[in-house]
Design a protein around this motif. Structure first.
Motif, short mmCIF file in Angstrom:
data_model
loop_
_atom_site.label_atom_id
_atom_site.label_comp_id
_atom_site.label_asym_id
_atom_site.label_seq_id
_atom_site.Cartn_x
_atom_site.Cartn_y
_atom_site.Cartn_z
N THR A 28 11.13 1.47 -15.44
CA THR A 28 11.25 2.57 -16.40
C THR A 28 11.40 3.94 -15.74
O THR A 28 11.83 4.89 -16.39
N GLN A 29 11.04 4.08 -14.45
CA GLN A 29 11.16 5.38 -13.79
C GLN A 29 12.61 5.76 -13.53
O GLN A 29 12.92 6.94 -13.37
N GLY A 30 13.50 4.78 -13.47
CA GLY A 30 14.91 5.06 -13.26
C GLY A 30 15.22 5.51 -11.85
O GLY A 30 14.36 5.53 -10.96
N GLY A 31 16.47 5.92 -11.63
CA GLY A 31 16.89 6.44 -10.33
C GLY A 31 16.76 5.43 -9.22
O GLY A 31 17.05 4.23 -9.38
N LEU A 32 16.35 5.92 -8.06
CA LEU A 32 16.22 5.06 -6.88
C LEU A 32 15.19 3.97 -7.11
O LEU A 32 15.35 2.83 -6.64
N TRP A 33 14.12 4.28 -7.84
CA TRP A 33 13.09 3.28 -8.13
C TRP A 33 13.68 2.08 -8.86
O TRP A 33 13.45 0.93 -8.50
N ALA A 34 14.46 2.34 -9.91
CA ALA A 34 15.07 1.26 -10.69
C ALA A 34 16.09 0.49 -9.85
O ALA A 34 16.20 -0.74 -9.97
N LYS A 35 16.82 1.18 -9.01
CA LYS A 35 17.82 0.53 -8.16
C LYS A 35 17.16 -0.43 -7.18
O LYS A 35 17.59 -1.59 -7.05
N MET A 36 16.10 0.01 -6.51
CA MET A 36 15.42 -0.85 -5.55
C MET A 36 14.62 -1.94 -6.27
O MET A 36 14.48 -3.05 -5.75
N PHE A 37 14.12 -1.64 -7.47
CA PHE A 37 13.42 -2.66 -8.25
C PHE A 37 14.37 -3.79 -8.63
O PHE A 37 14.02 -4.97 -8.57
N ALA A 66 0.81 -1.21 0.00
CA ALA A 66 0.00 0.00 0.00
C ALA A 66 0.85 1.26 0.00
O ALA A 66 0.37 2.34 -0.38
N TYR A 67 2.11 1.16 0.40
CA TYR A 67 3.00 2.32 0.47
C TYR A 67 4.01 2.35 -0.67
O TYR A 67 4.96 3.13 -0.65
N SER A 68 3.81 1.50 -1.68
CA SER A 68 4.77 1.40 -2.78
C SER A 68 4.61 2.58 -3.74
O SER A 68 3.65 2.63 -4.51
N SER A 69 5.51 3.53 -3.66
CA SER A 69 5.52 4.68 -4.56
C SER A 69 6.93 5.25 -4.62
O SER A 69 7.71 5.09 -3.68
N HIS A 70 7.24 5.91 -5.71
CA HIS A 70 8.56 6.51 -5.88
C HIS A 70 8.79 7.61 -4.84
O HIS A 70 9.90 7.79 -4.32
N LYS A 71 7.73 8.35 -4.51
CA LYS A 71 7.84 9.42 -3.52
C LYS A 71 8.23 8.87 -2.16
O LYS A 71 9.12 9.43 -1.48
N ASN A 72 7.61 7.78 -1.72
CA ASN A 72 7.92 7.21 -0.41
C ASN A 72 9.33 6.65 -0.37
O ASN A 72 10.03 6.74 0.66
N LEU A 73 9.80 6.04 -1.47
CA LEU A 73 11.17 5.55 -1.51
C LEU A 73 12.16 6.71 -1.34
O LEU A 73 13.14 6.58 -0.61
#
Length: 413
Positions: free
Chosen positions: A324-333, A296-303
């Motif tokens: 595809t969002q790149g940055g921290l999102w891609a790293k944690m993905f 429920a908290y999965s979002s790029h903003k919260n990361l």
């Protein structure tokens, strides 16, 4: 956290943006340039790919990583697969050690010790300015909050609780014993919400040296009031009755289950909306290293919020998520897809927040007696104050913690 190399990052991108096809025991992986496909055998011990990079280096290439990620998607969230086998199973049950002598001492002395801690906690409450006039002077705000929290701790009605409150007055925990209606009026006071929320945060402070991993989640507390609403599902107005309830959003420690931050909102409040405030409140008192939360908290903003305070976000990704969002999102993905076992081992600490809500509801009830929305929220906060005091008492006997409240206020004074 495990760092993924450039080939793994490109493999994550291929798995997220391209369609891979299974052919027998091999996979057909499209080229990133769009020219042709490569035949990949993603075997763990002896992987193989028909691309030049793998033939030259002999190491797993981006196509092999992409195939492994796609295979991982077909697994369950915990990494298990559906298999039908006839096995002889030897079950090993995991047990957790318990310091039973000190645990028993904490439980035996919990009611008396909680009053001592609650009195010390209420000393930091500033009283209202008094205006001279006829009638008996009002009880102090500290005594009123003490009485309200102690009532919730007892789980009794206000009338049946009166004898416990007289005992507390005789022992000197409050200056004067209020009428039971005065205790109920505390929950309907608009100023009570901020006071109780401050007490929740302050009561968690003595465990600063112990807690560094926090989990965030929410749970509902039902009320005794029923709300009516019009249902238009069948085309004609139909009266239905639903029980009123409120929602508590909390950040809890993974070791002692103490509540470090709380927001009690209405039942329709979104989980991810309360996340920034809970995180900001927690980092004021604690050195946060990891923050875990569910889907429920999965979002790029919260990361980014968690990384911004110097902590590692352990939030799983939804099944349709891509890199595809790149940055921290891609790293944690990439970390989530390629190192699922390591991620889940660390993410498992999130289950402590479920234990926290279970502790609160089993000891102090999963419903509230108040009827108004404000009183319901304040009563839930009082439950969390009592829960934190119980966590402190356990830490006193089992760990040797010496709780001291309002240290910053005393230093400022």
């Amino acid at each position: 956290m495990t760092v993924i190399n450039e080939r793994e990052q490109r493999g994550v991108l291929i798995a997220a943006t391209c369609k891979l096809t299974k052919k027998g025991n091999a996979w057909l992986v499209p080229s990133q340039s769009g020219k042709g496909k490569y035949t990949v055998c993603p075997d763990k011990d002896c992987p193989h790919c028909s691309c030049k990079d793998h033939e030259t280096t002999g190491q797993p290439c981006k196509h092999i990583f992409a195939a492994r990620i796609v295979i991982q998607r077909e697994l369950f969230d915990d990494g298990s697969v559906v298999e039908t086998r006839q096995l002889v199973v030897t079950e090993t049950r995991k047990t957790y050690p318990q310091d039973w002598p000190n645990y028993n001492r904490a439980q035996v002395n919990e009611k008396e010790q909680s009053q001592i801690l609650l009195q010390q906690l209420c000393k930091g409450i500033q009283d209202r300015p008094r205006t001279p006039g006829p009638g008996r002077p009002a009880i102090t705000r500290a005594d009123a909050i003490f009485a309200a929290c102690f009532k919730v701790f007892s789980t009794l009605s206000s009338r049946r609780f009166s004898c416990d409150l007289h005992d507390a007055c005789d022992k000197g925990y409050i200056a004067r014993c209020p009428h039971f209606n005065s205790v109920l009026n505390v929950f309907d006071d608009p100023d009570t919400y901020e006071i109780l929320r401050a007490l929740v945060e302050e009561s968690a402070g003595p465990l600063k040296a112990i807690e560094s991993h926090f989990s965030i989640d929410s749970s509902g507390f039902s009320g005794c009031r029923y709300d009516r609403w019009i249902c238009e599902k069948y085309g004609t107005p139909l009266q239905k009755s639903l029980r009123a309830w409120c929602k508590a959003h909390v950040a809890t420690g993974a070791i002692t289950n103490v509540v470090a931050a709380v927001e009690v909102l209405d039942k329709s409040s979104s989980d991810t909306v309360a996340f920034p405030k809970l995180l900001a409140t927690t980092v004021k008192r604690f050195d946060v290293t990891e923050v875990s939360a569910d889907l429920a908290y999965s979002s790029h903003k919260n990361l980014c919020l968690v990384a911004g305070v110097g902590a590692t976000p352990l939030i799983p990704f939804k099944s349709n998520a891509t890199a595809t969002q790149g940055g921290l999102w891609a790293k944690m993905f990439g970390y989530f897809m390629l190192h699922r076992d390591e991620f889940l081992a660390r993410y498992h600490k999130r289950s402590n927040v479920e234990s926290t809500f279970s502790m609160i509801k089993r000891k102090f009830g999963d419903s509230v007696r108040s009827k108004t929305d404000l009183a319901m929220r304040n009563e839930v906060l009082a439950k969390l104050v009592c829960h934190n005091l119980c966590c402190l008492i356990s830490a006193m006997y089992e760990i040797g913690v010496n709780p001291v409240f309002w240290v910053d206020q005393a230093q400022a004074g």
